[in-house]
Design an enzyme around this catalytic site. Structure first.
Site, PDB file in Angstrom:
ATOM      1  N   CYS A   9       0.831  -1.210   0.000  1.00 36.29           N
ATOM      2  CA  CYS A   9       0.000   0.000   0.000  1.00 36.29           C
ATOM      3  C   CYS A   9       0.867   1.262   0.000  1.00 36.29           C
ATOM      4  CB  CYS A   9      -0.905  -0.027   1.229  1.00 36.29           C
ATOM      5  SG  CYS A   9      -1.753   1.524   1.537  1.00 36.29           S
ATOM      6  N   ASP A  35      -0.680  16.915   0.436  1.00 38.62           N
ATOM      7  CA  ASP A  35      -1.003  16.212  -0.804  1.00 38.62           C
ATOM      8  C   ASP A  35      -0.011  16.612  -1.898  1.00 38.62           C
ATOM      9  OD1 ASP A  35      -3.883  14.773  -1.889  1.00 38.62           O
ATOM     10  OD2 ASP A  35      -2.466  15.523  -3.398  1.00 38.62           O
ATOM     11  N   ASN A  90     -13.094  10.207   0.009  1.00 43.08           N
ATOM     12  CA  ASN A  90     -13.631   9.493  -1.142  1.00 43.08           C
ATOM     13  C   ASN A  90     -13.609   7.998  -0.823  1.00 43.08           C
ATOM     14  OD1 ASN A  90     -13.810  11.927  -2.662  1.00 43.08           O
ATOM     15  ND2 ASN A  90     -11.622  11.796  -3.127  1.00 43.08           N
ATOM     16  N   GLY A  96     -14.110   8.587  -6.512  1.00 45.66           N
ATOM     17  CA  GLY A  96     -12.845   9.287  -6.721  1.00 45.66           C
ATOM     18  C   GLY A  96     -11.697   8.802  -5.861  1.00 45.66           C
ATOM     19  N   HIS A 101      -6.323   3.307   0.975  1.00 44.26           N
ATOM     20  CA  HIS A 101      -5.971   3.383   2.404  1.00 44.26           C
ATOM     21  C   HIS A 101      -6.744   4.597   2.911  1.00 44.26           C
ATOM     22  CE1 HIS A 101      -2.743   3.189   5.770  1.00 44.26           C
ATOM     23  NE2 HIS A 101      -3.539   4.212   6.076  1.00 44.26           N
ATOM     24  N   HIS A 103      -8.212   7.846   4.029  1.00 39.26           N
ATOM     25  CA  HIS A 103      -7.572   9.149   4.191  1.00 39.26           C
ATOM     26  C   HIS A 103      -8.612  10.249   4.142  1.00 39.26           C
ATOM     27  CE1 HIS A 103      -7.413   7.992  -0.080  1.00 39.26           C
ATOM     28  NE2 HIS A 103      -7.592   9.283  -0.369  1.00 39.26           N
ATOM     29  N   HIS A 105      -9.003  14.126   3.219  1.00 45.04           N
ATOM     30  CA  HIS A 105      -8.453  15.338   2.614  1.00 45.04           C
ATOM     31  C   HIS A 105      -8.889  16.529   3.464  1.00 45.04           C
ATOM     32  CE1 HIS A 105      -7.629  13.639  -1.537  1.00 45.04           C
ATOM     33  NE2 HIS A 105      -8.554  12.774  -1.144  1.00 45.04           N
TER      34      HIS A 105
END
Ligand code: AMP
Ligand code: ZN
Length: 117
Positions: A9, A35, A90, A96, A101, A103, A105
């Site tokens: 991953c 990001d 997402n 999207g 894993h 997460h 945003h």
């Protein structure tokens, strides 16, 4: 029982330091980093260190990680002086998700539209 990390991953590799990242916060349970393809002036990701594939895999056995991630979101936002922000998770390819894993945003620093695309 919490999932261990997945050796294949991308985000597990970031947690382990096998892939470099621009870290903004870390504790025993979660990791936050900017990001690589920011969609707002401020755009960082908060992830649990344990491998959870997506929001669709949250159970009573791992849901404390989600609360922990949100504590980290508030802490980092405060440290960055960000008061208005959007949190996005997402779940699944159609929504999207490109990295399987879990997460969150965190986007800030510009006007946000609604509904999202
Ligand atoms: P999602 O498309 O919701 O699964 O979000 C995955 C995010 O991870 C995207 O916004 C990517 O730009 C970001 N991303 C992918 N690889 C990296 C990396 N090596 N470092 C930082 N962010 C990354
Ligand atoms: Zn992982």
């Amino acid at each position: 029982m919490l999932n261990a990390q997945d050796p294949n991953c991308l985000f597990c590799k970031i947690v382990k330091g096998e892939i470099p990242s621009n870290k903004v916060y870390e504790d025993n349970f979660c990791y936050a980093f900017y990001d690589i393809d920011p969609q707002a002036p401020v755009h960082f990701l908060v992830i649990p260190k344990a491998h959870v594939t997506s929001c669709g895999e949250i159970t009573k056995w791992n849901s404390d990680l989600v609360g922990h991630c949100f504590e980290a979101i508030a802490k980092v936002a405060h440290e960055l002086g960000v008061t208005d922000f959007r949190v996005v998770a997402n779940c699944g390819e159609q929504a999207g998700q490109s990295v399987p894993h879990l997460h969150f945003h965190v986007l800030a620093g510009r006007d946000m539209s609604w509904p999202p695309g």
